[in-house]
Write a protein that holds these residues in place. Structure first.
Motif, mmCIF file in Angstrom:
data_model
loop_
_atom_site.group_PDB
_atom_site.id
_atom_site.type_symbol
_atom_site.label_atom_id
_atom_site.label_comp_id
_atom_site.label_asym_id
_atom_site.label_seq_id
_atom_site.Cartn_x
_atom_site.Cartn_y
_atom_site.Cartn_z
ATOM 1 N N SER A 1 0.635 -6.269 2.396
ATOM 2 C CA SER A 1 1.804 -5.459 2.012
ATOM 3 C C SER A 1 1.275 -4.461 0.913
ATOM 4 O O SER A 1 0.542 -4.440 0.401
ATOM 5 N N LEU A 2 1.835 -3.201 1.437
ATOM 6 C CA LEU A 2 1.308 -1.869 0.816
ATOM 7 C C LEU A 2 2.606 -1.331 0.093
ATOM 8 O O LEU A 2 3.384 -0.741 0.943
ATOM 9 N N ALA A 3 2.453 -0.644 -1.211
ATOM 10 C CA ALA A 3 3.499 0.061 -1.698
ATOM 11 C C ALA A 3 3.094 1.856 -1.299
ATOM 12 O O ALA A 3 1.928 1.790 -0.582
ATOM 13 N N GLN A 4 4.039 2.617 -1.660
ATOM 14 C CA GLN A 4 3.524 3.840 -1.056
ATOM 15 C C GLN A 4 2.300 4.404 -1.604
ATOM 16 O O GLN A 4 2.110 4.301 -2.853
ATOM 17 N N SER B 1 -0.697 12.804 -6.816
ATOM 18 C CA SER B 1 -1.087 11.885 -5.742
ATOM 19 C C SER B 1 -0.077 12.075 -4.540
ATOM 20 O O SER B 1 1.182 12.011 -4.937
ATOM 21 N N THR B 2 -0.402 12.189 -3.322
ATOM 22 C CA THR B 2 0.322 12.297 -2.227
ATOM 23 C C THR B 2 -0.302 11.411 -1.049
ATOM 24 O O THR B 2 -1.261 10.807 -1.277
ATOM 25 N N PRO B 3 0.623 11.150 -0.038
ATOM 26 C CA PRO B 3 0.155 10.147 1.017
ATOM 27 C C PRO B 3 -1.185 10.461 1.641
ATOM 28 O O PRO B 3 -1.830 9.627 2.324
ATOM 29 N N THR B 4 -1.544 11.779 1.682
ATOM 30 C CA THR B 4 -2.660 12.429 2.351
ATOM 31 C C THR B 4 -3.869 12.408 1.371
ATOM 32 O O THR B 4 -4.896 13.162 1.867
ATOM 33 N N TYR C 1 -17.236 -3.776 11.998
ATOM 34 C CA TYR C 1 -16.213 -2.848 11.947
ATOM 35 C C TYR C 1 -15.466 -2.825 10.644
ATOM 36 O O TYR C 1 -14.764 -4.065 10.359
ATOM 37 N N THR C 2 -15.173 -1.731 9.964
ATOM 38 C CA THR C 2 -14.120 -1.685 8.649
ATOM 39 C C THR C 2 -12.904 -0.652 9.016
ATOM 40 O O THR C 2 -13.128 0.240 9.341
ATOM 41 N N TYR C 3 -11.843 -1.281 8.830
ATOM 42 C CA TYR C 3 -10.510 -0.517 8.971
ATOM 43 C C TYR C 3 -9.849 -0.219 7.594
ATOM 44 O O TYR C 3 -9.783 -1.278 6.755
ATOM 45 N N THR C 4 -9.289 0.978 7.374
ATOM 46 C CA THR C 4 -8.748 1.302 6.040
ATOM 47 C C THR C 4 -7.422 1.805 6.639
ATOM 48 O O THR C 4 -7.012 2.712 7.360
ATOM 49 N N VAL C 5 -6.399 1.166 6.131
ATOM 50 C CA VAL C 5 -4.800 1.241 6.488
ATOM 51 C C VAL C 5 -4.127 1.679 4.879
ATOM 52 O O VAL C 5 -4.291 0.988 4.110
ATOM 53 N N THR C 6 -3.431 2.616 5.120
ATOM 54 C CA THR C 6 -2.803 3.674 4.000
ATOM 55 C C THR C 6 -1.357 3.759 4.457
ATOM 56 O O THR C 6 -1.156 4.246 5.441
ATOM 57 N N ASN C 7 -0.558 3.464 3.218
ATOM 58 C CA ASN C 7 0.835 3.716 3.368
ATOM 59 C C ASN C 7 1.066 5.141 2.806
ATOM 60 O O ASN C 7 1.069 5.385 1.712
ATOM 61 N N GLN C 8 1.378 5.852 4.041
ATOM 62 C CA GLN C 8 1.760 7.190 3.466
ATOM 63 C C GLN C 8 3.091 7.685 3.608
ATOM 64 O O GLN C 8 3.586 8.741 4.140
ATOM 65 N N THR D 1 10.280 4.459 -1.993
ATOM 66 C CA THR D 1 9.331 3.708 -2.767
ATOM 67 C C THR D 1 9.444 2.350 -2.091
ATOM 68 O O THR D 1 8.623 1.462 -2.824
ATOM 69 N N ASP D 2 10.054 1.843 -0.806
ATOM 70 C CA ASP D 2 9.895 0.677 -0.547
ATOM 71 C C ASP D 2 8.675 0.540 0.148
ATOM 72 O O ASP D 2 8.077 1.251 0.815
ATOM 73 N N PRO D 3 8.060 -0.870 0.119
ATOM 74 C CA PRO D 3 6.748 -1.095 0.750
ATOM 75 C C PRO D 3 6.819 -1.156 2.315
ATOM 76 O O PRO D 3 7.838 -1.364 2.901
ATOM 77 N N ILE D 4 5.611 -1.272 2.882
ATOM 78 C CA ILE D 4 5.420 -1.683 4.339
ATOM 79 C C ILE D 4 4.771 -2.916 4.437
ATOM 80 O O ILE D 4 3.761 -3.169 3.800
ATOM 81 N N THR D 5 5.001 -3.937 4.950
ATOM 82 C CA THR D 5 4.719 -5.467 4.795
ATOM 83 C C THR D 5 4.293 -5.828 6.308
ATOM 84 O O THR D 5 4.297 -5.066 7.256
ATOM 85 N N ASN D 6 3.738 -7.065 6.166
ATOM 86 C CA ASN D 6 3.380 -7.754 7.699
ATOM 87 C C ASN D 6 2.302 -6.768 8.230
ATOM 88 O O ASN D 6 2.347 -6.749 9.556
ATOM 89 N N ILE D 7 1.155 -6.314 7.464
ATOM 90 C CA ILE D 7 0.490 -5.187 8.200
ATOM 91 C C ILE D 7 -0.753 -6.012 8.968
ATOM 92 O O ILE D 7 -1.298 -7.038 8.488
#
Length: 453
Positions: free
Chosen positions: A217-220, A96-99, A183-190, A195-201
């Motif tokens: 908040s999304l983990a990798q 499994s990769t970010p893409t 409208y539907t938006y899909t946000v992915t942490n790539q 391994t730190d998450p990205i927050t406040n999305i």
């Protein structure tokens, strides 16, 4: 002699048997023992999913080496004796990769199978941060499964926080003013190397407001879905489409991480052309002084009154205001309503009746034309004309001579018969005269015949 010959025959047979034995032995030595059938087995399910950094570390130079900057080494083992459990032929590993999911095959680029270290082993080198989610192997042997024995995680991997955004809209075609597009938006942490998450999305859109996200908040490797709605405007329909751009953003530690910009196009349904039109239906009623003296036949005489009424209908697709009737001969006309929505009607009437004049009697008829009027979007609206003709009794116009249709093309009833028909009397008189003449002639012939006798 016979004994010697027999011994020679037996000696030749033994020689041939020996040659066959030597040939069979050579074939066995050349071919070896029969090969075991190939089979496909799975990796130990307890070994997946995992990242290289979270597994047992061993950087063996005989099995891929390492550590490498920004690359992980993965090592697989087929436990047991090679003579019984077998050896690897190929391994197919899924990461499994970010893409998205990626499949790699061993042997291949940056990978190998090693069979000289006691058991059959294999290794592969891939970008740092990938997650092993599954693997299968084709082997020659009897093993039921194989294992991930150790990894060599990347040294000092490059940290790359990253968000990716995709966007869709529904409905996407044929929308009209007042329709709502979702409208539907899909946000992915790539992100890679962390391994730190990205927050406040959050997601912003140059057209859509009030966008909400299921997770902020999304983990990798994780994704979240966000939604927003937009009501189609008349200006959008005029443009033929709605093109809007969105972008996601979040925080990685104290760093703001923007996503790519995502654009989506919704096409609109052209508005039907506006139709602005009125119609008028005009009628006349004669109020005659001779009502008690002659038949009420709809004809007028001098001094009679003609009352005009009208029905005005909005035959267009827009609302028309200042509705009225233009009838010069009838004079002022009033209507029950002066604003008509599409498909509606109003009744109108002339304030004063029209009085038949001597000139009308001379003309033999009163011809009157009216038009409906109104206004839309600052301009005048006028209907087609409607004409009503009233015939005059005793005037020059005579329907018996001039036909049953007036010049305006309308059909008019013939004047009813109210007296004796003179043509019938004349015919009857002529017949009686002819019969009398015949009788007189016959009587003269009879008298003449009597005198000769």
């Amino acid at each position: 002699m016979s004994r010697t010959s027999t011994r020679r025959r037996w000696g030749g047979a033994y020689a041939r048997l020996a040659a066959l034995a030597l040939l069979a032995g050579a074939l066995l030595l050349a071919g070896g023992s029969p090969a075991s059938a190939a089979s496909t087995i799975n990796i130990n399910p307890g070994n997946v999913p995992t990242t290289a950094a979270n597994f047992t570390q061993d950087c063996d130079p005989n099995l891929g080496g390492g550590p490498f900057a920004n690359e992980d080494v993965w090592v697989f083992n087929l436990p047991g004796n090679q003579d019984t459990t077998g050896v690897f032929q190929t391994i197919t590993a899924t990461f499994s990769t970010p893409t998205g999911d990626v499949t790699r095959t061993i042997p291949g680029p940056d990978s190998a199978i090693v069979n000289n270290l006691g058991t059959s082993k294999a290794w592969i080198r891939v970008p740092a941060g990938w997650t092993l989610t599954g693997a299968t192997a084709v082997i020659s042997g009897t093993a039921d499964f194989f294992v991930l024995t150790h990894t060599c995680a990347a040294s000092n991997p490059r940290v790359n926080p990253k968000l990716h955004l995709t966007k869709t809209g529904s409905p996407a075609t044929g929308v009209k003013a007042g329709d709502v597009v979702t409208y539907t938006y899909t946000v992915t942490n790539q992100s890679t190397g962390t391994t730190d998450p990205i927050t406040n999305i959050t997601v912003t859109d140059n057209v859509v407001t009030g966008i909400t996200c299921e997770d902020t908040s999304l983990a990798q490797g994780e994704s979240t879905t966000c939604t927003g709605t937009y009501t189609v405007k008349s200006s959008d329909v005029k443009n033929g489409k709605i093109v809007n751009t969105a972008q996601a953003s979040g925080l990685f530690l104290q760093q703001t991480v923007p996503s790519n910009q995502a654009t989506f196009t919704v096409t609109t349904k052209p508005a039907p052309p506006k139709q602005v039109s009125l119609s008028i239906d005009k009628k006349a009623r004669v109020d005659s002084d001779c009502r008690d003296k002659c038949a009420n036949d709809g004809y007028a005489a001098k001094g009679d009154k003609i009352f005009y009424t009208y029905r005005v209908t909005n035959t267009g697709t827009v609302t028309i205001t200042d509705v009225g009737v233009d009838d010069p001969k009838a004079g002022e006309v009033v209507c029950n309503s002066t604003t008509l929505a599409r498909g509606t009607s109003t009744d109108c009437h002339a304030v004063e009746p029209y009085v038949v004049t001597k000139a009308d009697v001379k003309a033999g008829k009163v011809v009157n034309t009216a038009r409906a009027t109104g206004r839309y979007d600052g301009r005048s609206v006028v209907s087609d004309p409607d004409t009503v003709t009233v015939c005059i009794r005793g005037g020059k116009y005579d329907h018996r001579h001039d036909g049953k249709h007036d010049k305006d093309g309308k059909h008019h009833k013939e004047l009813p018969v109210t007296g004796d028909d003179s043509s019938v009397a004349l015919s009857l008189g002529g017949g009686l005269l002819a019969a009398g003449g015949l009788l007189i002639g016959a009587s003269r012939i009879r008298r003449k015949a009597g005198v000769q006798a």
